[in-house]
Write a protein that holds these residues in place. Structure first.
Motif, PDB file in Angstrom:
ATOM      1  N   TRP A 156       0.813  -1.211   0.000  1.00  0.00           N
ATOM      2  CA  TRP A 156       0.000   0.000   0.000  1.00  0.00           C
ATOM      3  C   TRP A 156       0.854   1.271   0.000  1.00  0.00           C
ATOM      4  O   TRP A 156       0.408   2.320  -0.453  1.00  0.00           O
ATOM      5  N   HIS A 157       2.079   1.162   0.481  1.00  0.00           N
ATOM      6  CA  HIS A 157       2.954   2.335   0.531  1.00  0.00           C
ATOM      7  C   HIS A 157       3.177   2.935  -0.857  1.00  0.00           C
ATOM      8  O   HIS A 157       3.346   4.158  -0.992  1.00  0.00           O
ATOM      9  N   TRP A 158       3.126   2.094  -1.888  1.00  0.00           N
ATOM     10  CA  TRP A 158       3.452   2.545  -3.236  1.00  0.00           C
ATOM     11  C   TRP A 158       2.355   3.382  -3.875  1.00  0.00           C
ATOM     12  O   TRP A 158       2.609   4.080  -4.862  1.00  0.00           O
ATOM     13  N   ILE A 159       1.140   3.346  -3.339  1.00  0.00           N
ATOM     14  CA  ILE A 159       0.110   4.226  -3.897  1.00  0.00           C
ATOM     15  C   ILE A 159       0.425   5.686  -3.571  1.00  0.00           C
ATOM     16  O   ILE A 159      -0.098   6.608  -4.210  1.00  0.00           O
ATOM     17  N   PHE A 160       1.277   5.904  -2.563  1.00  0.00           N
ATOM     18  CA  PHE A 160       1.735   7.263  -2.235  1.00  0.00           C
ATOM     19  C   PHE A 160       3.141   7.534  -2.783  1.00  0.00           C
ATOM     20  O   PHE A 160       3.418   8.630  -3.272  1.00  0.00           O
ATOM     21  N   LEU A 161       4.020   6.538  -2.721  1.00  0.00           N
ATOM     22  CA  LEU A 161       5.390   6.720  -3.189  1.00  0.00           C
ATOM     23  C   LEU A 161       5.452   7.068  -4.670  1.00  0.00           C
ATOM     24  O   LEU A 161       6.346   7.797  -5.111  1.00  0.00           O
ATOM     25  N   ILE A 162       4.504   6.556  -5.443  1.00  0.00           N
ATOM     26  CA  ILE A 162       4.525   6.800  -6.883  1.00  0.00           C
ATOM     27  C   ILE A 162       4.376   8.290  -7.211  1.00  0.00           C
ATOM     28  O   ILE A 162       4.797   8.758  -8.263  1.00  0.00           O
ATOM     29  N   ASN A 163       3.787   9.056  -6.284  1.00  0.00           N
ATOM     30  CA  ASN A 163       3.622  10.498  -6.503  1.00  0.00           C
ATOM     31  C   ASN A 163       4.931  11.278  -6.360  1.00  0.00           C
ATOM     32  O   ASN A 163       5.065  12.374  -6.906  1.00  0.00           O
ATOM     33  N   VAL A 164       5.893  10.720  -5.600  1.00  0.00           N
ATOM     34  CA  VAL A 164       7.099  11.487  -5.258  1.00  0.00           C
ATOM     35  C   VAL A 164       7.951  11.815  -6.485  1.00  0.00           C
ATOM     36  O   VAL A 164       8.262  13.002  -6.724  1.00  0.00           O
ATOM     37  N   PRO A 165       8.373  10.830  -7.302  1.00  0.00           N
ATOM     38  CA  PRO A 165       9.179  11.205  -8.477  1.00  0.00           C
ATOM     39  C   PRO A 165       8.410  12.079  -9.472  1.00  0.00           C
ATOM     40  O   PRO A 165       8.989  12.991 -10.075  1.00  0.00           O
ATOM     41  N   ILE A 166       7.107  11.810  -9.615  1.00  0.00           N
ATOM     42  CA  ILE A 166       6.297  12.637 -10.527  1.00  0.00           C
ATOM     43  C   ILE A 166       6.237  14.071 -10.002  1.00  0.00           C
ATOM     44  O   ILE A 166       6.346  15.036 -10.761  1.00  0.00           O
ATOM     45  N   GLY A 167       6.058  14.214  -8.690  1.00  0.00           N
ATOM     46  CA  GLY A 167       5.987  15.536  -8.084  1.00  0.00           C
ATOM     47  C   GLY A 167       7.284  16.316  -8.239  1.00  0.00           C
ATOM     48  O   GLY A 167       7.277  17.521  -8.513  1.00  0.00           O
ATOM     49  N   VAL A 168       8.423  15.627  -8.077  1.00  0.00           N
ATOM     50  CA  VAL A 168       9.724  16.286  -8.228  1.00  0.00           C
ATOM     51  C   VAL A 168       9.907  16.763  -9.666  1.00  0.00           C
ATOM     52  O   VAL A 168      10.357  17.897  -9.913  1.00  0.00           O
ATOM     53  N   ILE A 169       9.561  15.908 -10.631  1.00  0.00           N
ATOM     54  CA  ILE A 169       9.668  16.290 -12.047  1.00  0.00           C
ATOM     55  C   ILE A 169       8.769  17.487 -12.345  1.00  0.00           C
ATOM     56  O   ILE A 169       9.170  18.441 -13.022  1.00  0.00           O
TER      57      ILE A 169
END
Length: 486
Positions: free
Chosen positions: A143-156
């Motif tokens: 379940w952690h990855w439903i939030f982690l996936i936002n991090v690299p997209i957010g940085v870009i």
């Protein structure tokens, strides 16, 4: 990110119950907290954009959303997860109106229909792709990855926005409406909290629903005369925009559409999971025809809205949605997938020709100084309508299902009181439905059928304001750039 995040988390609720050893009502706060933060920050966005500039505020919104996502991924308790979801919601609430304001200012009024057609595709695909993405991430990773996936997209997104967006040139002159903030932000949050509790209580007459909703509604009502007071030069939300007849008609049409579409969107994956026993991942995949239909008609609808007027595009679009929804209103226990997927495809064709042209009708009428405030106003209205739609259909399906199930279970000699308690939670956690309900497929189909009938009626009601939308080409005006909302 912000569109996907609403539906991605809904798939993980049952996982949170097991992970944090909590009840369904407790984990529902991971969605409620996000929604309340969203509602609270939207009214502030218009003033803040005028005061600090859209680029600076947009960058701040990305930071808050990305930071909130990273914190959610490392949350060690349910309480921490809820707090971090609030941080995420503060960023998400600003992303929607700010992003669309920036984009449509650059587009120009003569291209607003085509631009919104392109941007509308992810807006319609979000509710469809969310369950698919969430189910896949939970099944294949955690379940952690439903939030982690936002991090690299957010940085870009942060780096690109910093380099690509033009610098802000603001001349702050407006004072902040403190009284307006005290009335409107808590009022919206309290009202939406009450509405969000409807699925949990199963009725609108419960004190947990009525008390916060009534307090919130009173605060919002008190804001109206204050906002219209001539001595208040810069109200938090500019209600004088409703003097624009074209915008008012389009707002009414959009409110009804959001009520019907976002409310009924809850039913489709739930139907596949309960009536056909599909997993959240597969039920999300089965909704793909709806997205395909929308992608086919949306670019054409945007082009036609610019050329012949949105009114001539919206009416046939609503007719297609009503036809597809009406097909679901005839389902029974023997209805096959071919019929259901065809109905979803027809609905998608209609949605591609409806939502964005409705926006075009209103948003191209706003002048330069009205853009941020108009975006704020329409985001508030859409958020309230969508929340009300979700609550309405949650109650409809829960109560209809419980009524039919109680009778069927009593006839079959089952423990009615025990199962009825599980069924009461149906609107929040479909996976809590006991296997015994598989014995009564006709009752399950009947419950969904009634909810789809209501959805069809609401969609048809959109035709009333749609008939008043412009039916000729909207003339571009350099002094009146458009604005768009999610």
């Amino acid at each position: 990110m912000s569109i996907l995040d609403i539906t991605v988390v809904s798939v993980a609720l049952n996982t949170f119950v097991k992970e944090f050893d909590a009840t369904t009502a407790q984990v529902a706060w991971t969605m409620t907290g996000y929604t309340l933060a969203l509602a609270s920050v939207i009214p502030l966005t218009g003033w803040a954009a005028d005061r600090f500039g859209t680029k600076r505020l947009y960058l701040l919104a990305i930071v808050l959303f990305t930071l909130g996502s990273a914190l959610c991924a490392v949350a060690g308790s349910l309480e921490q997860l809820i707090i971090f979801r609030v941080i995420q919601g503060l960023g998400g609430g600003m992303l929607m109106p700010l992003g669309m304001t920036i984009l449509t200012r650059a587009a120009g009024a003569d291209r607003v229909g085509r631009v919104m057609a392109v941007l509308g595709i992810p807006m319609l695909l979000g509710p469809i792709c969310g369950p698919i993405l969430g189910g896949w991430l939970i099944d294949s990773a955690s379940w952690h990855w439903i939030f982690l996936i936002n991090v690299p997209i957010g940085v870009i997104a942060l780096v690109y926005a910093f380099k690509a967006l033009p610098a802000d040139h603001v001349e702050p002159s407006e004072t902040f409406d403190w009284l307006g903030m005290v009335l409107l932000s808590p009022g919206l949050a309290a009202f939406l909290y009450g509405v969000s509790m409807v699925p949990e209580t199963g009725t609108v007459w419960d004190a947990e629903v009525l008390a916060p909703a009534a307090i919130g509604l009173l605060l919002v009502i008190a804001f109206v005369p204050w906002a219209l007071n001539g001595r208040n030069k810069h109200p938090l939300v500019d209600l004088t925009l409703f003097k624009n007849r074209q915008m008012t008609v389009a707002v009414i049409a959009m409110s009804l559409f959001a009520l019907a579409f976002f409310g009924a969107s809850l039913l489709f994956p739930m139907y596949f999971q309960v009536a056909h026993g599909e997993t959240p991942l597969k039920s999300g995949i089965l909704l793909a025809p709806q997205g395909v239909g929308a992608m086919l008609t949306m670019p054409l609808a945007g082009f036609l809205a610019d050329k012949i007027g949105p009114g001539k595009v919206v009416i046939p679009g609503i007719a297609l949605i009503a036809l597809g929804m009406g097909m679901f209103a005839t389902l029974d226990s023997d209805t096959g997938y071919a019929f259901l997927l065809t109905a979803l495809f027809i609905q998608g064709l209609g949605m591609g020709a409806t939502m964005m042209p409705i926006m075009s009708a209103a948003l191209a009428t706003l002048k330069e100084h009205q853009i941020a405030r108009g975006s704020t106003l329409m985001n508030i209205i859409q958020q309230v309508a969508a929340s009300a739609g979700t609550a309405l259909f949650s109650v409809l399906i829960t109560n209809a299902f419980a009524d039919r199930a109680s009778t069927a279970l009593a006839t079959a000699g089952e423990d009615e009181s025990k199962v009825a308690e599980v069924l009461r939670k149906f609107g929040i956690n479909p996976e809590a439905i006991p296997d015994v309900m598989a014995k009564f497929p006709d009752d399950v189909a009947w419950a969904f059928q009634g909810a789809f009938v209501v959805a069809t009626i609401l969609v048809v009601a959109v035709l009333i304001p749609a008939l008043l939308l412009p039916r000729k080409k909207m003339v571009a005006d350099a002094d009146r750039p458009p604005v768009m909302v999610h």
